[in-house]
Design a protein around this motif. Structure first.
Motif, PDB file in Angstrom:
ATOM      1  N   UNK A  23       1.178  -1.433  -0.185  1.00  0.00           N
ATOM      2  CA  UNK A  23       0.036  -0.411  -0.138  1.00  0.00           C
ATOM      3  C   UNK A  23       0.723   1.304   0.115  1.00  0.00           C
ATOM      4  N   UNK A  24       1.963   0.939  -0.460  1.00  0.00           N
ATOM      5  CA  UNK A  24       3.477   2.590  -0.542  1.00  0.00           C
ATOM      6  C   UNK A  24       2.619   2.695  -1.521  1.00  0.00           C
ATOM      7  N   UNK A  25       3.316   4.435  -1.676  1.00  0.00           N
ATOM      8  CA  UNK A  25       2.430   4.592  -3.485  1.00  0.00           C
ATOM      9  C   UNK A  25       3.791   4.766  -3.584  1.00  0.00           C
ATOM     10  N   UNK A  26       4.405   4.493  -5.346  1.00  0.00           N
ATOM     11  CA  UNK A  26       5.229   5.002  -6.013  1.00  0.00           C
ATOM     12  C   UNK A  26       5.079   6.098  -7.153  1.00  0.00           C
ATOM     13  N   UNK A  27       5.494   6.866  -6.692  1.00  0.00           N
ATOM     14  CA  UNK A  27       5.087   7.997  -7.680  1.00  0.00           C
ATOM     15  C   UNK A  27       6.016   8.184  -8.912  1.00  0.00           C
ATOM     16  N   UNK A  28       5.450   8.470 -10.064  1.00  0.00           N
ATOM     17  CA  UNK A  28       6.113   8.786 -11.648  1.00  0.00           C
ATOM     18  C   UNK A  28       5.506   9.528 -11.846  1.00  0.00           C
ATOM     19  N   UNK A  29       6.847  10.951 -12.399  1.00  0.00           N
ATOM     20  CA  UNK A  29       6.820  12.149 -13.082  1.00  0.00           C
ATOM     21  C   UNK A  29       6.500  11.157 -14.699  1.00  0.00           C
ATOM     22  N   UNK A  30       7.411  10.408 -15.078  1.00  0.00           N
ATOM     23  CA  UNK A  30       7.548  10.503 -16.058  1.00  0.00           C
ATOM     24  C   UNK A  30       7.849   8.852 -16.980  1.00  0.00           C
ATOM     25  N   UNK A  31       7.375   8.109 -17.351  1.00  0.00           N
ATOM     26  CA  UNK A  31       7.847   7.343 -17.632  1.00  0.00           C
ATOM     27  C   UNK A  31       8.157   6.897 -19.420  1.00  0.00           C
TER      28      UNK A  31
END
Length: 396
Positions: A101-109
């Motif tokens: 349940x921890x978030x992994x933010x992706x600014x750009x992929x």
């Protein structure tokens, strides 16, 4: 039933879902018997609201909670199960969540990929990948990964191949994101790893505690810790398994930091050497037939064998070293004060006002027994000194 069927769909989407979606499907089998269906599927989306469209299970139990992107994906299905997938993906402002349940933010992929699934194994190949997260960017030209899980979902086998990898970028990204386990984050943050890995091949069987590795490491840097010294400028080639292996060391302008042993970092113009590790039933050994260290103050050639027991017995060291000291006034910078009596350190700090020397060091015994007040080990230093100005004592 059991006939070939083609379906083509092209639609403009509501703003809440995205811009457009195109779907093409070519399949055979009975719609009433999913296990009979074999299919080839193409899907292309533009400015898609990923959380609204991609609601099914993703590999490794990830889910998308927000984000937008473009994609073009081809996939093959056998007996209603996906067997391979490939395509291009460009997403931004996206958040992934895993089982923890921890978030992994992706600014750009941005990536090109090929994904295959065979029973409990996932195989992933990436090309021309750029990932930005928490204002940290990592570029990967090529990467191939295979992960296998058991029936309980636990990871059992890992295979990794990468021609070129910036480990500093990846380490920074891992330490900046809470989605990664703390037992990985904390050591990486303390070590502050930098450098590059070339031609990496790594295989591991986790339940059997076996691994194999082959790689070149260039311009490696990491900070000192309680368990490891710090190094900067390290380059080496490594090949081996959990049973045995070899390391070829080559470094220019190497910096060695060990706060518990030396008062300040040691600087070497050149470091060359060969190492071999071996696992036996009751110990590990690390040996070198030749380790050469050259600094502005001295040169030294070393041969050693370090034996590390798997039980509570003491670590044993056998060392033979030949050295040439060019400038005796630099002695204080290289004293291992962590293992030398304070009174001797103070004398050595002030003893040599000029001179040079050639000699050797012999050490044999358990490290815990040093300085060998009992006849359990050997520690000898023999040398010839020339043009020495010695400050033996204050009034001498």
């Amino acid at each position: 039933n059991n006939k070939r069927l083609k379906i083509f769909i092209n639609m403009d989407l509501p703003e809440t879902l995205g811009q457009s979606l195109e779907l093409a499907m070519d399949f055979t089998g009975s719609m009433f018997t999913p296990q009979s269906i074999d299919a080839r599927l193409f899907v292309q989306g533009k400015n898609i609201n990923l959380a609204k469209i991609i609601t099914g299970d993703l590999p490794f139990d990830f889910t998308i909670t927000q984000g937008h992107g473009d994609f073009a994906i081809w996939s093959s299905w056998q007996a209603a199960q996906m067997v391979d997938m490939s395509g291009t993906v460009n997403i931004h402002d996206t958040t992934l969540k895993g089982l923890q349940k921890h978030a992994l933010p992706i600014d750009q992929l941005d990536l090109q990929f090929k994904l295959q699934k065979q029973q409990q194994q996932w195989q992933l190949a990436l090309q021309n990948t750029t990932l930005s997260s928490q204002q940290i960017t990592a570029d990967i030209a090529q990467l191939a990964v295979a992960l296998e899980q058991n029936e309980q979902g636990k990871l059992t086998q890992v295979a990794l191949n990468c021609p070129n990898l910036n480990i500093g970028q990846l380490a920074n990204m891992i330490t900046a994101n809470k989605a990664f386990p703390k037992d990985i984050q904390q050591p990486l943050q303390a070590l502050a790893v930098e450098g590059y890995v070339k031609d990496l091949l790594f295989l591991a069987n986790i339940p059997e505690h076996t691994f194999a590795i082959n790689a070149q490491l260039n311009k490696i840097k990491f900070e000192a810790s309680e368990a490891l010294p710090g190094l900067k400028g390290l380059s080496l080639y490594i090949k081996g398994t959990e049973q045995q292996g070899d390391i070829q060391l080559r470094a220019q302008k190497l910096t060695f930091t060990a706060p518990n042993l030396f008062r300040e970092p040691l600087f070497f113009k050149q470091a060359l050497g060969a190492f071999h590790w071996q696992q036996a039933t009751d110990n590990w050994t690390l040996s070198s037939p030749l380790l050469t260290l050259n600094s502005t103050a001295f040169n030294t050639d070393n041969t050693f064998k370090l034996t590390i027991p798997k039980n509570d017995q003491a670590i044993d060291l056998s060392l033979r070293s030949n050295f040439a000291i060019h400038d005796a006034t630099q002695t204080p910078h290289y004293l291992p004060v962590g293992v030398i009596d304070d009174a001797l350190v103070e004398w050595l700090d002030n003893a040599f006002l000029a001179g040079h020397a050639n000699g050797g060091i012999l050490f044999h015994g358990a490290l815990n027994d040093y300085p060998f007040t009992q006849p359990k080990g050997v520690f000898e230093i023999l040398f010839d000194a020339h043009d020495v100005t010695l400050h033996y004592a204050a009034d001498w």
